[in-house]
Design a protein around this motif. Structure first.
Motif, PDB file in Angstrom:
ATOM      1  N   PHE A   1       0.795  -1.230   0.000  1.00 55.72           N
ATOM      2  CA  PHE A   1       0.000   0.000   0.000  1.00 55.72           C
ATOM      3  C   PHE A   1       0.830   1.284   0.000  1.00 55.72           C
ATOM      4  O   PHE A   1       0.597   2.174  -0.821  1.00 55.72           O
ATOM      5  N   PRO A   2       1.820   1.407   0.895  1.00 57.35           N
ATOM      6  CA  PRO A   2       2.600   2.658   0.885  1.00 57.35           C
ATOM      7  C   PRO A   2       3.231   2.930  -0.483  1.00 57.35           C
ATOM      8  O   PRO A   2       3.264   4.062  -0.931  1.00 57.35           O
ATOM      9  N   LYS A   3       3.677   1.871  -1.140  1.00 57.34           N
ATOM     10  CA  LYS A   3       4.305   2.030  -2.462  1.00 57.34           C
ATOM     11  C   LYS A   3       3.302   2.582  -3.461  1.00 57.34           C
ATOM     12  O   LYS A   3       3.594   3.506  -4.221  1.00 57.34           O
ATOM     13  N   LEU A   4       2.103   1.969  -3.450  1.00 58.88           N
ATOM     14  CA  LEU A   4       1.065   2.389  -4.389  1.00 58.88           C
ATOM     15  C   LEU A   4       0.659   3.826  -4.125  1.00 58.88           C
ATOM     16  O   LEU A   4       0.470   4.619  -5.030  1.00 58.88           O
TER      17      LEU A   4
ATOM     18  N   TYR B   1       0.038   9.234  -5.547  1.00 59.76           N
ATOM     19  CA  TYR B   1      -0.110  10.594  -5.030  1.00 59.76           C
ATOM     20  C   TYR B   1       1.207  11.329  -4.856  1.00 59.76           C
ATOM     21  O   TYR B   1       1.205  12.485  -4.483  1.00 59.76           O
ATOM     22  N   GLY B   2       2.299  10.638  -5.085  1.00 57.31           N
ATOM     23  CA  GLY B   2       3.613  11.218  -4.849  1.00 57.31           C
ATOM     24  C   GLY B   2       3.793  12.548  -5.543  1.00 57.31           C
ATOM     25  O   GLY B   2       4.151  13.551  -4.928  1.00 57.31           O
ATOM     26  N   SER B   3       3.465  12.580  -6.821  1.00 52.85           N
ATOM     27  CA  SER B   3       3.691  13.809  -7.574  1.00 52.85           C
ATOM     28  C   SER B   3       2.690  14.879  -7.185  1.00 52.85           C
ATOM     29  O   SER B   3       2.915  16.057  -7.361  1.00 52.85           O
ATOM     30  N   PHE B   4       1.594  14.430  -6.621  1.00 57.40           N
ATOM     31  CA  PHE B   4       0.576  15.362  -6.153  1.00 57.40           C
ATOM     32  C   PHE B   4       1.133  16.177  -4.992  1.00 57.40           C
ATOM     33  O   PHE B   4       0.884  17.361  -4.859  1.00 57.40           O
TER      34      PHE B   4
ATOM     35  N   ASP C   1       8.987  13.897  -1.439  1.00 58.99           N
ATOM     36  CA  ASP C   1       9.459  12.519  -1.650  1.00 58.99           C
ATOM     37  C   ASP C   1      10.002  11.877  -0.386  1.00 58.99           C
ATOM     38  O   ASP C   1       9.635  10.754  -0.045  1.00 58.99           O
ATOM     39  N   GLU C   2      10.881  12.605   0.287  1.00 59.36           N
ATOM     40  CA  GLU C   2      11.502  12.049   1.490  1.00 59.36           C
ATOM     41  C   GLU C   2      10.460  11.774   2.558  1.00 59.36           C
ATOM     42  O   GLU C   2      10.493  10.741   3.212  1.00 59.36           O
ATOM     43  N   GLU C   3       9.530  12.730   2.707  1.00 57.44           N
ATOM     44  CA  GLU C   3       8.490  12.574   3.715  1.00 57.44           C
ATOM     45  C   GLU C   3       7.627  11.362   3.392  1.00 57.44           C
ATOM     46  O   GLU C   3       7.242  10.603   4.279  1.00 57.44           O
ATOM     47  N   MET C   4       7.330  11.190   2.114  1.00 56.69           N
ATOM     48  CA  MET C   4       6.508  10.048   1.700  1.00 56.69           C
ATOM     49  C   MET C   4       7.219   8.739   2.051  1.00 56.69           C
ATOM     50  O   MET C   4       6.621   7.809   2.570  1.00 56.69           O
ATOM     51  N   ASP C   5       8.508   8.725   1.759  1.00 60.32           N
ATOM     52  CA  ASP C   5       9.306   7.538   2.067  1.00 60.32           C
ATOM     53  C   ASP C   5       9.268   7.233   3.548  1.00 60.32           C
ATOM     54  O   ASP C   5       9.063   6.103   3.978  1.00 60.32           O
TER      55      ASP C   5
END
Lengths: 226, 677
Positions: free
Chosen positions: B430-433, B438-441, B447-451
């Motif tokens: 799920f986190p990957k998807l 939504y990453g580019s959103f 990016d780092e925060e998402m990771d």
């Protein structure tokens, strides 16, 4: 049915789910010989309480937003506050039962014309231009009580604009009006109305759809014994 | 314009021979392709039957009336009904082309349709061209095919002044047009000269916009570039601009706020801006610019249409995704090259939320319509990126618990819905998807925060443990309806019409639902039940627990048995499960397959609902009758997901047709016929 009730009714539509539902609107007016009296308005959705309860769990139904219990209570309180400020109106009370979904508003008036004023003010507040306000009249001298009713054109158009699905909400819904007097009733002009055994009350029951569509007329002139 | 589109679409809908398929004419860079497969349509229904159907008659009489001719068959339109018809569009930053390709059987018949009145067409060799009155579309045809193109200029392209200036077009804005006008003036000169001083056909002047990947335009005007250059030299774009610029700067020096017309310049000191006059000028200038855009669009469309007839280019057939999406049996197909791109195109309309890149990773989308002797079926597919597809494969690697199947009663069930996923894989993937979608959103900075967020979720959750509590498969089934006695408040009136509150009872019909999910580790749920009992949220009746929720209009029971957690509103049903008296139901083959073979399934069996709901509950006999007769005409409606094939996820929706109908198409026509009565 006065407009206040009509708006209350529209307000409640939001609560009523798919297809059916039986609900009733009751208007009771007791008039003393001197022209003062009391009004009790009741909306009873108890017969559809399962559906109402289900709908209350949702955010919206058929595109109508479902008001929360708090919101309904607030509206009711506002109505009470408004009535309290109205001329000739006193003893304003309201009850709400969210287990059976019954709400009532009651008040006393100095003269039946006070009710007419309320309706007029509500109309003005909603910016609706209407000449017919379904007025009540009581003539102390001749001891006649009358109500002139004309189906509200706007209501009919608005109703006919509703989807069939939404319209069916009104199927089975009834409107009852009861007028009580101190003196005995000698005649009641509306053939659909019934005079009680005691001769001191007149009741008229009709379906709400017929009322909106103007199929039923609730106009009545009641003569009391002198 | 709309009417023509509709008319063309109608033709499209019902007409198709077996010569060269027109798909070869669709350029490789088409963004959307829709097909109606005439041969498959008319396998289900003879042309004669169509002509005699309600829709056919309507179409024929209406066209006969409007064209003042007498049509007796759709074949009179000159269109080949037994071949494929296509719609496609092509997108570029400056123009969108909406195009139809229709096979022609008898060109003369077709011409008699359109030629009538004042409409005239030109002919070059065997290619005839007609520009429709409002110049927003072109029809071009020969003896084999008809091509219709409608171009619409993208307004956003022309709001970029540098781009629009290239074409001599200026975006005009009211109240802000003091300086714009001057520039526009200068461009007007340029473009006007371009259009008026050349005797060359317009096509050669303004090259059509280059559509990405297009080979079409690359070859668009070989040998004509020199001409173009010479024209440019002649008109002297720069020269024209320069002197005007001088006047503009002069105006600015004199009076910044003034309308740059001579009069105003003359009397700068006293000039008052007359809003009305300004508005008129604005309107006029706007109309001029719009007319210019329209002319430009026509030039581009003409070039595009010529290309379709005369060009030599690669067709959409060479697109692997398109080729893979085709199915011989489908009667209609739709293919969109990229969901991501489609999203990016409509995204600006979403304001701040419409940041490009939200649908990253999503590729082509396709939908197919099938009709046969049993059902209608719509099959949809979406292409994912390899990464996404791998994630989903892991997530979907689970089948529905077989024990669930004995709780579905095919004879009574109104419907069911099931899904099965691997909770552990889901939590891991799920986190990957999420990041991908939504990453580019969130912007590159996030990016780092998402990771970090993804890692944090993994750290906090023990995926393995969670997947033991909730394995990831669940089934919701409505095994019929039950009547329940309910009380309500009513009023009675005495002799004096005094109100008396009474309690009455009535029967209400409620669906019996059952919801179940598998759990290998029920300790947590047991703890929750215990907690609920202590806090009076739950009452125990043996091993069955009742949830005490005042708000709920129905009673909800809960129990755990054989590693399955059950929720339901029928105590009898729950007791049956508890006492193992529930297994006697027969699950039919179709239901069994639907449930056990798919990760997701949904079914609605309308027939089991016929006559079950009392009329009083539906607001009267009339509504009830309509409701029941509609239900009777419905077969099973169901949905299912298909296993992932390569990078393609797909799902089907089917609606069975009732017995006594030859096939779905004929059934559809009979429904229309009935509805029209």
């Amino acid at each position: 049915m006065n407009l206040k009730q009509f708006y209350k009714l529209l307000f409640f539509i939001a609560l009523i789910p798919l297809l059916s539902s039986c609900f009733e609107v009751i208007e009771e007016i007791s008039i003393k010989n001197d022209g003062t009296g009391d009004v009790v308005l009741t909306i009873n959705l108890s017969q559809s309480k399962t559906k109402v309860a289900s709908v209350m769990l949702l955010d919206s139904v058929q595109g109508y937003k479902v008001p929360s219990k708090q919101k309904i209570q607030q509206e009711l309180n506002e109505a009470v506050a408004y009535l309290k400020k109205s001329e000739g109106i006193a003893n304003v009370k309201s009850t709400s039962d969210f287990n059976n979904y019954i709400a009532t508003v009651s008040f006393s008036f100095k003269d039946v014309s006070n009710i007419n004023n309320i309706t007029k003010n509500i109309l003005a507040r909603q910016k609706i231009k209407a000449t017919n306000t379904s007025p009540y009249l009581y003539n102390k001298a001749s001891k006649t009580f009358s109500r002139k009713y004309q189906a509200i054109g706007n209501a009919k158009t608005a109703f006919n604009k509703l989807k069939a699905k939404d319209k069916s909400v009104f199927n089975g819904a009834t409107y009852t009006s009861i007028y009580r007097f101190e003196s005995a009733v000698t005649s009641s002009s509306n053939p659909a109305s019934n005079v009680s055994k005691s001769k001191k009350a007149v009741m008229l029951k009709s379906s709400i759809t017929d009322l909106i569509n103007g199929k039923v007329n609730v106009s009545n002139t009641i003569q009391l014994s002198k | 314009m709309k009417k023509i589109l509709i008319a063309i679409f109608l033709f499209l809908s019902f007409n198709v021979t077996r010569a060269q398929d027109l798909v070869k004419k669709i350029p490789l860079n088409a963004f959307t392709v829709a097909t109606i497969k005439g041969d498959n349509v008319f396998k289900l229904m003879f042309v004669k039957d169509f002509n005699e159907s309600f829709l056919g008659r309507k179409l024929l009489t209406e066209t006969s009336k409007s064209l003042d001719q007498n049509f007796t068959s759709i074949e009179d339109f000159g269109i080949n009904v037994e071949k494929n018809m296509y719609y496609f569009n092509q997108l570029s930053d400056s123009i969108t082309y909406n195009c139809f390709l229709i096979p022609i059987k008898d060109a003369r018949k077709f011409e008699s349709l359109i030629q009538n009145k004042e409409k005239k067409f030109t002919q070059q060799g065997d290619i005839r061209t007609m520009v429709l009155p409002d110049s927003t579309s072109i029809i071009k045809w020969n003896n084999d095919m008809l091509y219709f193109v409608a171009g619409s200029i993208n307004s956003s392209f022309f709001s970029d002044s540098t781009k629009s200036a290239r074409y001599g077009i200026k975006e005009i804005r009211f109240q802000n047009n003091y300086d714009d006008v001057a520039i526009a003036d200068s461009s007007v000169v340029v473009s006007d000269t371009v259009y008026t001083t050349t005797a060359e056909p317009m096509v050669e002047v303004a090259a059509p916009p280059i559509i990405e990947k297009a080979r079409v335009q690359k070859k668009a005007s070989p040998g004509k570039t020199s001409k173009k250059r010479s024209i440019k030299k002649k008109t002297g774009k720069k020269k024209a601009v320069k002197p005007k610029k001088v006047t503009w700067t002069q105006n600015v020096e004199f009076e910044m706020e003034a309308d740059p017309s001579e009069e105003v310049v003359d009397s700068t000191a006293t000039a008052k801006v007359n809003i009305d006059a300004q508005y008129d000028t604005y309107q006029q200038e706007r109309a001029e610019q719009d007319a210019k855009k329209k002319r430009l669009a026509l030039v581009w469309m003409t070039a595009q249409a010529d290309q379709i007839f005369n060009g030599n280019y690669q067709s959409i057939e060479n697109n692997k995704s398109y080729a893979a999406s085709l199915d011989d049996k489908a009667i209609a197909e739709l293919w969109i090259s990229s969901l991501q791109d489609a999203y990016n195109i409509i995204a600006p309309g979403f304001g701040t939320y419409g940041k490009a890149g939200l649908m990253k990773g999503y590729g082509s989308l396709n939908a197919k319509l099938f009709m046969d002797n049993k059902s209608f079926r719509i099959s949809t597919g979406l292409e994912l990126s390899q990464e996404q597809a791998d994630s989903y494969k892991k997530i979907l690697n689970r089948k529905l618990n077989k024990k669930f199947l004995k709780y579905v009663n095919s004879e009574k069930a109104l419907g069911f819905m099931s899904y099965s996923i691997d909770t552990k894989a889901y939590l891991e993937e799920f986190p990957k998807l999420l990041k991908q979608t939504y990453g580019s959103f969130m912007g590159a900075k996030m990016d780092e925060e998402m990771d970090l967020g993804a890692d944090l979720i993994s750290l906090l959750l023990d995926e393995e443990a969670v997947s033991k509590v909730i394995k990831g498969d669940a089934l919701f089934v409505i095994n019929g309806l039950n009547t329940k006695e309910v009380t309500y408040t009513a009023y009675e009136y005495d002799d004096d019409y005094k109100q008396k509150e009474v309690t009455k009872t009535k029967n209400e019909v409620l669906p019996d639902f059952l919801f179940m999910f598998s759990s290998d580790d029920t300790r947590l749920i047991n703890k929750l039940i215990k907690y609920g009992i202590n806090k009076n949220f739950v009452t125990a009746e043996g091993n069955i627990y009742k949830l005490m929720e005042k708000k709920s209009p129905i009673d909800v029971y809960l129990q755990i048995k054989d590693g399955i957690v059950f929720f339901g509103n029928s105590l009898t049903e729950m007791q049956g499960i508890q006492n193992n008296q529930y297994g006697s139901y027969k699950l039919n083959k179709m239901h069994k397959q639907l449930l056990s073979k798919n990760n997701f399934s949904f079914l609605f069996n309308a027939k089991n609902l016929v006559g079950k709901v009392p009329a009083s509950e539906m607001g009267g006999d009339e509504t009830a009758k309509k409701f029941n007769s509609t239900l009777e005409k419905m077969g099973n409606v169901y949905m299912k997901s298909n296993p992932i094939k390569g990078k393609l996820v797909s799902a089907d929706i089917s609606a069975e047709i009732p017995n006594g109908h030859e096939n779905a198409l004929k059934y559809l026509f009979s429904l229309i016929e009935n509805a029209a009565k």
